[in-house]
Design a protein around this motif. Sequence first.
Motif, PDB file in Angstrom:
ATOM      1  N   LEU A 164       0.824  -1.216   0.000  1.00 61.44           N
ATOM      2  CA  LEU A 164       0.000   0.000   0.000  1.00 61.44           C
ATOM      3  C   LEU A 164       0.858   1.267   0.000  1.00 61.44           C
ATOM      4  CD1 LEU A 164      -2.859  -0.780   2.557  1.00 61.44           C
ATOM      5  CD2 LEU A 164      -2.977  -0.812   0.062  1.00 61.44           C
ATOM      6  N   ILE A 165       1.937   1.265   0.757  1.00 65.39           N
ATOM      7  CA  ILE A 165       2.730   2.473   0.965  1.00 65.39           C
ATOM      8  C   ILE A 165       3.738   2.712  -0.143  1.00 65.39           C
ATOM      9  CG2 ILE A 165       4.410   3.566   2.506  1.00 65.39           C
ATOM     10  CD1 ILE A 165       3.006   2.031   4.814  1.00 65.39           C
ATOM     11  N   SER A 166       4.308   1.657  -0.702  1.00 67.81           N
ATOM     12  CA  SER A 166       5.404   1.828  -1.671  1.00 67.81           C
ATOM     13  C   SER A 166       4.958   2.584  -2.918  1.00 67.81           C
ATOM     14  CB  SER A 166       6.015   0.480  -2.050  1.00 67.81           C
ATOM     15  OG  SER A 166       5.062  -0.343  -2.675  1.00 67.81           O
ATOM     16  N   ALA A 167       5.896   3.313  -3.484  1.00 67.62           N
ATOM     17  CA  ALA A 167       5.622   4.113  -4.672  1.00 67.62           C
ATOM     18  C   ALA A 167       5.757   3.299  -5.956  1.00 67.62           C
ATOM     19  CB  ALA A 167       6.565   5.311  -4.716  1.00 67.62           C
ATOM     20  N   SER A 168       6.635   2.308  -5.935  1.00 64.41           N
ATOM     21  CA  SER A 168       6.888   1.489  -7.118  1.00 64.41           C
ATOM     22  C   SER A 168       7.422   0.143  -6.675  1.00 64.41           C
ATOM     23  CB  SER A 168       7.910   2.192  -8.033  1.00 64.41           C
ATOM     24  OG  SER A 168       9.131   2.364  -7.345  1.00 64.41           O
ATOM     25  N   HIS A 169       7.557  -0.759  -7.614  1.00 63.04           N
ATOM     26  CA  HIS A 169       8.100  -2.093  -7.317  1.00 63.04           C
ATOM     27  C   HIS A 169       7.361  -2.740  -6.141  1.00 63.04           C
ATOM     28  CE1 HIS A 169      11.380  -1.153 -10.040  1.00 63.04           C
ATOM     29  NE2 HIS A 169      11.595  -0.046  -9.356  1.00 63.04           N
ATOM     30  N   LYS A 176      -2.547  -4.830  -3.655  1.00 60.53           N
ATOM     31  CA  LYS A 176      -2.685  -4.338  -5.031  1.00 60.53           C
ATOM     32  C   LYS A 176      -4.156  -4.170  -5.402  1.00 60.53           C
ATOM     33  CE  LYS A 176      -2.043  -6.774  -8.774  1.00 60.53           C
ATOM     34  NZ  LYS A 176      -1.530  -7.590  -9.859  1.00 60.53           N
ATOM     35  N   ALA A 177      -5.011  -5.021  -4.852  1.00 62.57           N
ATOM     36  CA  ALA A 177      -6.435  -4.987  -5.191  1.00 62.57           C
ATOM     37  C   ALA A 177      -7.168  -3.849  -4.489  1.00 62.57           C
ATOM     38  CB  ALA A 177      -7.075  -6.332  -4.825  1.00 62.57           C
ATOM     39  N   VAL A 178      -6.584  -3.346  -3.411  1.00 56.96           N
ATOM     40  CA  VAL A 178      -7.266  -2.287  -2.639  1.00 56.96           C
ATOM     41  C   VAL A 178      -7.127  -0.949  -3.320  1.00 56.96           C
ATOM     42  CG1 VAL A 178      -7.222  -1.009  -0.444  1.00 56.96           C
ATOM     43  CG2 VAL A 178      -7.002  -3.495  -0.454  1.00 56.96           C
ATOM     44  N   TRP A 218       3.333 -12.827  -0.697  1.00 54.12           N
ATOM     45  CA  TRP A 218       2.696 -12.736  -2.011  1.00 54.12           C
ATOM     46  C   TRP A 218       1.199 -12.442  -1.863  1.00 54.12           C
ATOM     47  CZ3 TRP A 218      -0.981 -15.757  -4.601  1.00 54.12           C
ATOM     48  CH2 TRP A 218      -1.123 -15.467  -5.958  1.00 54.12           C
ATOM     49  N   LEU A 219       0.538 -13.114  -0.905  1.00 53.52           N
ATOM     50  CA  LEU A 219      -0.888 -12.838  -0.669  1.00 53.52           C
ATOM     51  C   LEU A 219      -1.104 -11.403  -0.191  1.00 53.52           C
ATOM     52  CD1 LEU A 219      -2.159 -16.139   0.988  1.00 53.52           C
ATOM     53  CD2 LEU A 219      -2.782 -15.228  -1.257  1.00 53.52           C
ATOM     54  N   GLY A 220      -0.207 -10.919   0.670  1.00 49.83           N
ATOM     55  CA  GLY A 220      -0.291  -9.520   1.115  1.00 49.83           C
ATOM     56  C   GLY A 220      -0.173  -8.555  -0.049  1.00 49.83           C
ATOM     57  N   TYR A 221       0.732  -8.888  -0.965  1.00 48.89           N
ATOM     58  CA  TYR A 221       0.890  -8.082  -2.172  1.00 48.89           C
ATOM     59  C   TYR A 221      -0.391  -8.097  -3.016  1.00 48.89           C
ATOM     60  CZ  TYR A 221       1.898  -7.340  -7.088  1.00 48.89           C
ATOM     61  OH  TYR A 221       1.820  -6.934  -8.402  1.00 48.89           O
ATOM     62  N   LYS A 222      -0.932  -9.288  -3.231  1.00 51.43           N
ATOM     63  CA  LYS A 222      -2.135  -9.421  -4.066  1.00 51.43           C
ATOM     64  C   LYS A 222      -3.295  -8.620  -3.478  1.00 51.43           C
ATOM     65  CE  LYS A 222      -2.351 -11.880  -7.410  1.00 51.43           C
ATOM     66  NZ  LYS A 222      -2.157 -11.482  -8.808  1.00 51.43           N
TER      67      LYS A 222
END
Length: 136
Positions: A79-84, A134-136, A127-131
């Motif tokens: 949520l916080i990161s700007a990229s990557h 990303k969806a939020v 990976w699930l946290g990322y998914k």
Amino acid sequence: MNATLKNILAVVIGLIIGSVVNMGIIMISSSIIEPPSGADVTTMEGLKESIHLFEPKHFLFPFLAHALGTFAGAFLATLISASHKMKMALLIGIFFLIGGITNSIMLPSPTWFTVLDLVAAYIPMAWLGYKLGKAV
């Protein structure tokens, strides 16, 4: 804010919040599932000496702490990161995996738990946290 600085901040916040979630779950675990009779769970030495008394149910909360701490940290980093964003989330998973490996060396546990913990609680949860992030 500079993207690199924001990404570093995302990882730092993810590690801090993930650690807080991990520790919070560990702290409440003994009030939900009582430790084995005679087990000293207040020190690392006490845990080492009494780990043979633990049943599978006693490993539920340590697994949840590792998995949900990693998940929360990776989610926030995404949520916080700007990229990557995926790299930031997986970096959280790698940091927590290193902690899990270190913990498994310092505190011997049953092989089934060590394998389950190292294989399922860190990188897959990152990976699930990322998914989800990303969806939020």
